[in-house]
Design an enzyme around this catalytic site. Structure first.
Site, short mmCIF file in Angstrom:
data_model
loop_
_atom_site.label_atom_id
_atom_site.label_comp_id
_atom_site.label_asym_id
_atom_site.label_seq_id
_atom_site.Cartn_x
_atom_site.Cartn_y
_atom_site.Cartn_z
N CYS A 16 -7.85 -0.93 0.00
CA CYS A 16 -7.56 -2.27 -0.52
C CYS A 16 -8.70 -3.23 -0.22
CB CYS A 16 -6.27 -2.81 0.09
SG CYS A 16 -4.82 -1.80 -0.24
N ARG A 47 -0.71 0.37 -6.38
CA ARG A 47 -1.84 -0.36 -6.96
C ARG A 47 -1.57 -0.60 -8.44
NH1 ARG A 47 -5.31 -0.04 -2.87
NH2 ARG A 47 -5.17 1.84 -1.59
#
EC number: 1.11.1.24
Length: 215
Positions: free
Chosen positions: A52, A129
């Site tokens: 991330c 995601r």
């Protein structure tokens, strides 16, 4: 029962994106605040995670390009506002990159559930995601999901947004991996008469259903 995560719903392309109003690292934001602009809303599994972090750095570096395209960025994870603030400060300190866009505090998973970001097969309390491209009218135009183990290509979202804006402006489609400067696809004819006449219309026509042109 009251501790169960909200049941995930899944928005649909070419329909209104789910409305929201949420606390973010830049104050309270709602979908309506982005009316008149394109918006890329993207979720990540958790703050302070390596994949991330690479994505946020890439989004931050691409933010000026998105701004040139009249597009704002808005992140989200099922973490608190304080976690988001600490993480963005850490990215600035350790990587020298300032995160210029807001991140939604979604501890109650309200926005994540409305957008179908929570997939129980992946995790009950983390968002996968997910990336959503919303147009200036608030219509959901594209959505892309990635597994938790693999980062997104931010360049692809720049390319996809460019293609969407080109299609809207010129009434055309774009072929696989299209980038500006390449030919675009002319919509196929819808009647027998139009199909017969297609070779005479000045396009690069391979067959009646497949014609391209330059812009």
């Amino acid at each position: 029962m009251e501790n169960q995560a909200p049941v995930a719903s899944f928005p649909r392309l070419n329909e209104a994106a789910p409305a929201f109003k949420a606390n973010t690292t830049h104050g309270v934001k709602s979908l309506e605040d982005y009316r008149g602009k394109w918006l890329i809303l993207f979720s990540h599994p958790a703050d302070f995670t390596p994949v991330c972090t690479t994505e946020f750095i890439a989004f931050a570096k691409a933010a000026p390009k998105f701004a040139q395209m009249n597009c704002d960025l808005l992140g989200l994870s099922i973490d608190s506002l304080y976690s988001h603030l600490a993480w963005t400060l850490n990215i600035k300190e350790k990587f020298g990159v300032e995160i210029p866009f807001p991140i939604i505090d979604d501890i109650k998973m309200e926005v994540a559930s409305a957008y179908g970001m929570v997939h129980p097969g992946a995790a009950d309390t983390q968002a996968v995601r997910a990336t959503f491209i919303i147009d200036p009218e608030g219509i959901l135009r594209a959505m892309v999901y990635y597994p938790m183990s693999n980062g997104r290509s931010i360049d692809e979202f720049v390319r996809l947004l460019t293609a969407l804006q080109t299609s809207d402006k010129h009434g055309v489609a774009t072929p696989e991996a299209w980038v500006p400067g390449q030919d675009v696809i002319v919509p196929p004819p819808k009647t027998s008469e139009a199909a017969d006449n297609r070779p005479n219309e000045g396009y690069n026509t391979v067959d009646w259903y497949y014609s391209t042109k330059s812009l």
